[in-house]
Design an enzyme around this catalytic site. Structure first.
Site, PDB file in Angstrom:
ATOM      1  N   ASN A 156      34.543  37.443  50.360  1.00  0.00           N
ATOM      2  CA  ASN A 156      33.668  38.477  49.779  1.00  0.00           C
ATOM      3  C   ASN A 156      32.193  38.196  50.054  1.00  0.00           C
ATOM      4  OD1 ASN A 156      33.102  36.368  48.004  1.00  0.00           O
ATOM      5  ND2 ASN A 156      32.920  37.728  46.235  1.00  0.00           N
ATOM      6  N   ALA A 196      42.939  39.072  45.937  1.00  0.00           N
ATOM      7  CA  ALA A 196      42.403  38.502  44.690  1.00  0.00           C
ATOM      8  C   ALA A 196      43.421  37.550  44.077  1.00  0.00           C
ATOM      9  CB  ALA A 196      42.047  39.621  43.710  1.00  0.00           C
ATOM     10  N   SER A 209      29.394  50.885  43.385  1.00  0.00           N
ATOM     11  CA  SER A 209      29.220  49.445  43.184  1.00  0.00           C
ATOM     12  C   SER A 209      28.032  49.136  42.273  1.00  0.00           C
ATOM     13  CB  SER A 209      28.984  48.783  44.549  1.00  0.00           C
ATOM     14  OG  SER A 209      28.597  47.449  44.354  1.00  0.00           O
ATOM     15  N   LYS A 257      37.789  42.936  53.078  1.00  0.00           N
ATOM     16  CA  LYS A 257      37.761  41.521  52.698  1.00  0.00           C
ATOM     17  C   LYS A 257      38.591  40.638  53.630  1.00  0.00           C
ATOM     18  CE  LYS A 257      36.526  41.633  47.859  1.00  0.00           C
ATOM     19  NZ  LYS A 257      36.911  41.262  46.502  1.00  0.00           N
ATOM     20  N   SER A 297      26.787  46.040  42.405  1.00  0.00           N
ATOM     21  CA  SER A 297      26.176  44.866  43.028  1.00  0.00           C
ATOM     22  C   SER A 297      24.690  45.066  43.344  1.00  0.00           C
ATOM     23  CB  SER A 297      26.946  44.468  44.286  1.00  0.00           C
ATOM     24  OG  SER A 297      28.219  44.007  43.911  1.00  0.00           O
ATOM     25  N   GLY A 341      47.929  40.243  46.257  1.00  0.00           N
ATOM     26  CA  GLY A 341      46.959  40.608  47.292  1.00  0.00           C
ATOM     27  C   GLY A 341      45.903  39.519  47.433  1.00  0.00           C
ATOM     28  N   ARG A 384      55.197  43.605  43.104  1.00  0.00           N
ATOM     29  CA  ARG A 384      56.060  44.740  43.473  1.00  0.00           C
ATOM     30  C   ARG A 384      56.842  44.417  44.745  1.00  0.00           C
ATOM     31  NH1 ARG A 384      52.834  50.155  44.811  1.00  0.00           N
ATOM     32  NH2 ARG A 384      52.008  48.787  46.432  1.00  0.00           N
ATOM     33  N   THR A 385      56.151  43.824  45.715  1.00  0.00           N
ATOM     34  CA  THR A 385      56.817  43.414  46.957  1.00  0.00           C
ATOM     35  C   THR A 385      57.045  41.902  46.857  1.00  0.00           C
ATOM     36  OG1 THR A 385      55.441  45.077  48.057  1.00  0.00           O
ATOM     37  CG2 THR A 385      56.631  43.542  49.491  1.00  0.00           C
TER      38      THR A 385
HETATM   39  P1  NAP Z   1      44.933  44.089  47.373  1.00  0.00           P
HETATM   40  O1  NAP Z   1      44.754  42.942  48.308  1.00  0.00           O
HETATM   41  O2  NAP Z   1      45.024  45.460  47.902  1.00  0.00           O
HETATM   42  O3  NAP Z   1      46.284  43.789  46.512  1.00  0.00           O
HETATM   43  C1  NAP Z   1      46.760  44.720  45.596  1.00  0.00           C
HETATM   44  C2  NAP Z   1      47.976  44.157  44.844  1.00  0.00           C
HETATM   45  O4  NAP Z   1      48.345  45.123  43.836  1.00  0.00           O
HETATM   46  C3  NAP Z   1      49.213  43.958  45.711  1.00  0.00           C
HETATM   47  O5  NAP Z   1      49.916  42.859  45.235  1.00  0.00           O
HETATM   48  C4  NAP Z   1      50.012  45.248  45.470  1.00  0.00           C
HETATM   49  O6  NAP Z   1      51.406  45.082  45.559  1.00  0.00           O
HETATM   50  C5  NAP Z   1      49.694  45.524  44.019  1.00  0.00           C
HETATM   51  N1  NAP Z   1      49.817  46.951  43.718  1.00  0.00           N
HETATM   52  C6  NAP Z   1      49.040  47.946  44.226  1.00  0.00           C
HETATM   53  N2  NAP Z   1      49.448  49.122  43.710  1.00  0.00           N
HETATM   54  C7  NAP Z   1      50.486  48.852  42.879  1.00  0.00           C
HETATM   55  C8  NAP Z   1      51.337  49.649  42.073  1.00  0.00           C
HETATM   56  N3  NAP Z   1      51.190  50.983  41.995  1.00  0.00           N
HETATM   57  N4  NAP Z   1      52.299  49.049  41.329  1.00  0.00           N
HETATM   58  C9  NAP Z   1      52.471  47.712  41.395  1.00  0.00           C
HETATM   59  N5  NAP Z   1      51.702  46.880  42.154  1.00  0.00           N
HETATM   60  C10 NAP Z   1      50.726  47.452  42.887  1.00  0.00           C
HETATM   61  O7  NAP Z   1      43.783  44.129  46.276  1.00  0.00           O
HETATM   62  P2  NAP Z   1      42.886  42.913  45.725  1.00  0.00           P
HETATM   63  O8  NAP Z   1      41.644  42.800  46.526  1.00  0.00           O
HETATM   64  O9  NAP Z   1      43.759  41.721  45.568  1.00  0.00           O
HETATM   65  O10 NAP Z   1      42.432  43.483  44.289  1.00  0.00           O
HETATM   66  C11 NAP Z   1      43.364  43.604  43.229  1.00  0.00           C
HETATM   67  C12 NAP Z   1      42.665  44.148  41.972  1.00  0.00           C
HETATM   68  O11 NAP Z   1      41.669  43.224  41.548  1.00  0.00           O
HETATM   69  C13 NAP Z   1      41.946  45.484  42.194  1.00  0.00           C
HETATM   70  O12 NAP Z   1      42.114  46.259  41.035  1.00  0.00           O
HETATM   71  C14 NAP Z   1      40.486  45.085  42.354  1.00  0.00           C
HETATM   72  O13 NAP Z   1      39.601  46.103  41.955  1.00  0.00           O
HETATM   73  C15 NAP Z   1      40.430  43.898  41.384  1.00  0.00           C
HETATM   74  N6  NAP Z   1      39.327  42.974  41.703  1.00  0.00           N
HETATM   75  C16 NAP Z   1      38.346  42.819  40.765  1.00  0.00           C
HETATM   76  C17 NAP Z   1      37.288  41.954  41.009  1.00  0.00           C
HETATM   77  C18 NAP Z   1      36.210  41.787  39.961  1.00  0.00           C
HETATM   78  O14 NAP Z   1      35.129  41.280  40.296  1.00  0.00           O
HETATM   79  N7  NAP Z   1      36.464  42.145  38.718  1.00  0.00           N
HETATM   80  C19 NAP Z   1      37.218  41.249  42.224  1.00  0.00           C
HETATM   81  C20 NAP Z   1      38.258  41.411  43.170  1.00  0.00           C
HETATM   82  C21 NAP Z   1      39.306  42.287  42.884  1.00  0.00           C
HETATM   83  P3  NAP Z   1      52.195  45.177  46.973  1.00  0.00           P
HETATM   84  O15 NAP Z   1      52.059  43.826  47.596  1.00  0.00           O
HETATM   85  O16 NAP Z   1      53.577  45.492  46.576  1.00  0.00           O
HETATM   86  O17 NAP Z   1      51.521  46.261  47.775  1.00  0.00           O
END
Ligand code: NAP
Length: 294
Positions: free
Chosen positions: A96, A140, A24, A75, A26, A138, A161-162
């Site tokens: 967060n 975010a 991180s 989260k 942060s 998800g 995907r889902t």
């Molecule tokens: P999350 O709640 O785990 O959600 C992940 C999402 O990605 C779900 O919709 C999942 O689909 C989909 N997914 C995962 N693997 C996949 C694959 N192989 N092919 C297609 N879809 C896939 O995660 P989140 O917290 O929302 O975070 C999502 C992304 O945003 C991450 O990369 C995270 O690092 C990034 N993020 C960045 C920041 C920043 O400050 N830049 C802040 C927050 C998050 P399913 O529903 O089908 O499982």
């Protein structure tokens, strides 16, 4: 002078819980903010195993922390251990930032605010009247979908995907902003010309993130339009496969580093109950980007 006087009994405690936390940025961001603003505080990363989460939160509260950030995978889970939360957190189901308000833990989410500030700064436009495609459903994606609808987007299209999860996120948005959000399965991305209907495309999945780089959530045969703005929430690598694809069609592209920076600014402001002057935030932004991309 061999005596380190930076931390004393008066130093305010803030930090991060998650697992893993060692990568991180942060701690560097928040400790630099304290240094720049002359605030006597220290930000500590804490790697917590899931079985210890309840005890860890209790301990953090007992130690009198001002607050803490929450990262993956807690989260959503964190909401079981706080006393109350913001309306956005109630809707999106993920937080967060936790703030200790005289012994009561309040959960909020600064990710979406950070995303909007970073997007507007880099793109030079906002979301008003725009068709926006979010890939992922998800935590975010849910926070972003809600704030983008609140910023006046014409349509918020969620593709996942889902497909059932895309329906849930669209439902959350439509509860507040009726008729704005639409849900799709990934297979419909090409069939209904979904990509070309949107002005802004956001990747909110981890597809393409280190160490599994070189893959994109969008098929390589899908065609972008030069005017589209394409934003990946991933910042490692700095240029994802999706960004490369979109760039080859002349699109303006951004990664998630700006979102990471500004969500941190908003968390810090929440704990310290003070606004960070724009000139200080902008100065630190440049140094932060240089540091992360060094
Ligand atoms: P999350 O709640 O785990 O959600 C992940 C999402 O990605 C779900 O919709 C999942 O689909 C989909 N997914 C995962 N693997 C996949 C694959 N192989 N092919 C297609 N879809 C896939 O995660 P989140 O917290 O929302 O975070 C999502 C992304 O945003 C991450 O990369 C995270 O690092 C990034 N993020 C960045 C920041 C920043 O400050 N830049 C802040 C927050 C998050 P399913 O529903 O089908 O499982």
């Amino acid at each position: 002078m061999a005596i380190d006087q930076r931390i004393t009994g008066k130093t305010a405690l803030i930090g991060l819980i998650g697992n893993p936390v060692q990568h991180s940025y942060s701690p560097q961001l928040h400790n630099s903010l304290s240094l720049l603003l002359g605030i006597d505080a220290i930000y500590i990363p804490m790697k917590i195993e899931k079985v210890n989460l309840a005890d860890a939160v209790k301990g953090i509260k007992a130690c009198g922390f001002l607050g803490f950030n929450v990262t993956m995978p807690y989260k959503e889970e964190i909401l079981k251990y706080v006393d109350d939360c913001s309306e956005e957190v109630k809707l999106s189901g993920c937080a967060n930032t936790v703030t200790n308000r005289s012994g009561r833990l309040h959960a909020s989410n600064t990710d979406a605010l950070g995303f909007v500030r970073s997007f507007e700064k880099q793109a030079g436009v906002g979301f008003n009247g725009k068709n926006v495609l979010i890939i992922g459903a998800g935590g975010a994606a849910a926070s972003l979908a809600l704030i983008i609808a609140s910023e006046g987007a014409a349509e918020v299209n969620i593709v996942n995907r889902t497909p059932e999860k895309a329906e849930i996120v669209a439902g959350l948005v439509n509860k507040r902003y009726s008729g704005k959000a639409f849900a799709y399965g990934m297979n419909l991305l090409e069939e209904v010309s979904l990509l070309e209907r949107n002005d802004i495309i956001i990747n909110a999945t981890p597809v393409g993130m280190h160490p599994k780089t070189g893959v994109s959530p969008i098929d390589k045969d899908v065609v972008f339009s030069p005017g589209q703005l394409v934003c990946d929430l991933i910042y490692n690598p700095a240029e994802t496969e999706l960004m490369k694809q979109a760039k080859s069609y002349g699109c303006k592209v951004f990664n998630g580093l700006g979102m990471l920076f500004y969500q941190g600014i908003y968390s810090y402001e929440t704990w310290m109950e003070r606004k960070i002057p724009d000139d200080i935030a902008e100065k630190l932004y440049g140094e932060f980007v240089d540091y992360v991309c060094r």
